[in-house]
Design a protein around this motif. Structure first.
Motif, mmCIF file in Angstrom:
data_model
loop_
_atom_site.group_PDB
_atom_site.id
_atom_site.type_symbol
_atom_site.label_atom_id
_atom_site.label_comp_id
_atom_site.label_asym_id
_atom_site.label_seq_id
_atom_site.Cartn_x
_atom_site.Cartn_y
_atom_site.Cartn_z
ATOM 1 N N ARG A 46 0.834 -1.209 0.000
ATOM 2 C CA ARG A 46 0.000 0.000 0.000
ATOM 3 C C ARG A 46 0.861 1.248 0.000
ATOM 4 O O ARG A 46 1.686 1.444 0.888
ATOM 5 C CB ARG A 46 -0.929 -0.009 1.203
ATOM 6 C CG ARG A 46 -1.879 -1.200 1.183
ATOM 7 C CD ARG A 46 -2.856 -1.173 2.345
ATOM 8 N NE ARG A 46 -3.742 -2.316 2.257
ATOM 9 C CZ ARG A 46 -3.885 -3.217 3.209
ATOM 10 N NH1 ARG A 46 -3.234 -3.094 4.348
ATOM 11 N NH2 ARG A 46 -4.702 -4.235 3.042
ATOM 12 N N ALA A 56 -0.280 6.144 1.787
ATOM 13 C CA ALA A 56 -1.034 6.226 3.039
ATOM 14 C C ALA A 56 -0.523 7.353 3.929
ATOM 15 O O ALA A 56 -1.286 7.921 4.704
ATOM 16 C CB ALA A 56 -0.965 4.899 3.786
ATOM 17 N N TYR A 99 -2.966 13.853 -0.188
ATOM 18 C CA TYR A 99 -3.579 12.969 -1.188
ATOM 19 C C TYR A 99 -4.668 12.148 -0.494
ATOM 20 O O TYR A 99 -4.399 11.494 0.518
ATOM 21 C CB TYR A 99 -2.515 12.054 -1.804
ATOM 22 C CG TYR A 99 -3.036 11.236 -2.959
ATOM 23 C CD1 TYR A 99 -3.391 11.832 -4.167
ATOM 24 C CD2 TYR A 99 -3.182 9.862 -2.846
ATOM 25 C CE1 TYR A 99 -3.871 11.081 -5.224
ATOM 26 C CE2 TYR A 99 -3.661 9.105 -3.897
ATOM 27 C CZ TYR A 99 -4.000 9.721 -5.078
ATOM 28 O OH TYR A 99 -4.480 8.983 -6.123
ATOM 29 N N ALA A 137 -6.329 9.364 -1.234
ATOM 30 C CA ALA A 137 -6.524 7.950 -1.561
ATOM 31 C C ALA A 137 -5.252 7.161 -1.267
ATOM 32 O O ALA A 137 -4.231 7.727 -0.896
ATOM 33 C CB ALA A 137 -6.900 7.816 -3.037
ATOM 34 N N THR A 138 -5.345 5.850 -1.452
ATOM 35 C CA THR A 138 -4.164 4.996 -1.428
ATOM 36 C C THR A 138 -4.133 4.178 -2.713
ATOM 37 O O THR A 138 -5.160 3.979 -3.377
ATOM 38 C CB THR A 138 -4.147 4.040 -0.207
ATOM 39 O OG1 THR A 138 -5.371 3.314 -0.148
ATOM 40 C CG2 THR A 138 -3.932 4.799 1.089
ATOM 41 N N LEU A 156 -10.380 4.882 -2.364
ATOM 42 C CA LEU A 156 -10.774 6.231 -1.949
ATOM 43 C C LEU A 156 -11.946 6.148 -0.995
ATOM 44 O O LEU A 156 -12.932 5.482 -1.316
ATOM 45 C CB LEU A 156 -11.171 7.048 -3.181
ATOM 46 C CG LEU A 156 -11.568 8.493 -2.934
ATOM 47 C CD1 LEU A 156 -10.352 9.315 -2.551
ATOM 48 C CD2 LEU A 156 -12.203 9.077 -4.176
ATOM 49 N N LYS A 198 -8.614 6.896 1.798
ATOM 50 C CA LYS A 198 -7.472 6.043 2.116
ATOM 51 C C LYS A 198 -7.928 4.737 2.760
ATOM 52 O O LYS A 198 -8.883 4.706 3.522
ATOM 53 C CB LYS A 198 -6.524 6.762 3.075
ATOM 54 C CG LYS A 198 -5.761 7.906 2.435
ATOM 55 C CD LYS A 198 -4.776 8.492 3.411
ATOM 56 C CE LYS A 198 -4.053 9.673 2.815
ATOM 57 N NZ LYS A 198 -3.198 9.351 1.701
ATOM 58 N N ASP A 234 -8.542 1.749 5.081
ATOM 59 C CA ASP A 234 -8.666 1.625 6.530
ATOM 60 C C ASP A 234 -9.077 0.181 6.821
ATOM 61 O O ASP A 234 -10.184 -0.239 6.458
ATOM 62 C CB ASP A 234 -9.726 2.604 7.046
ATOM 63 C CG ASP A 234 -10.014 2.462 8.530
ATOM 64 O OD1 ASP A 234 -9.351 1.657 9.220
ATOM 65 O OD2 ASP A 234 -10.926 3.161 9.009
#
Length: 120
Positions: A27, A30, A35, A37-38, A107, A109, A111
């Motif tokens: 990933r 993060a 930003y 998202a990831t 999107l 990030k 989790d």
């Protein structure tokens, strides 16, 4: 001392792999507060677990896969091939079937607390 560049190069081979319901995910982004998202490069095994996300949207881009690779999306099963992208909004139960390498845009990030394993 010059300011650091605004861009970032990501070498997925240098990103540590972590176990996930699909196999092993690497990933990126993060830690970027600028930003939302990831981006993940994920090696999917044949033992992928069906799951869904409560609030995350994912897009799987198939980089490599076996000829019989598929994805279960709710009650549908669709064939996959390199170059195909799959949009997965929150709540869609999904799992990849077969070995493959995918690039996943997530999107917001990623989790892990948002991921719910579905027991069949």
């Amino acid at each position: 001392m010059a300011d650091a560049p605004a861009y970032q190069l990501i070498d997925f081979d240098a990103v540590p792999g972590v176990p996930c319901p699909c196999g092993t995910a690497r990933r990126a982004l993060a830690d970027r507060s600028d930003y939302p998202a990831t981006l993940h490069r994920t090696e999917i095994t044949t033992e992928a677990k069906r799951h869904f996300h409560r609030r995350l949207t994912e897009v799987y881009y198939i980089l490599q896969c076996e000829p019989d690779a598929r994805m279960q999306l709710n009650d549908d099963t669709v064939p996959l091939r390199p170059g195909l992208a799959v949009f997965i909004p929150p709540g869609v139960r999904h799992r990849a079937v077969g070995r493959m390498t995918v690039l996943i845009f997530c999107l917001p990030k990623f989790d892990p607390a948002d991921e719910v394993i579905v027991e069949d």
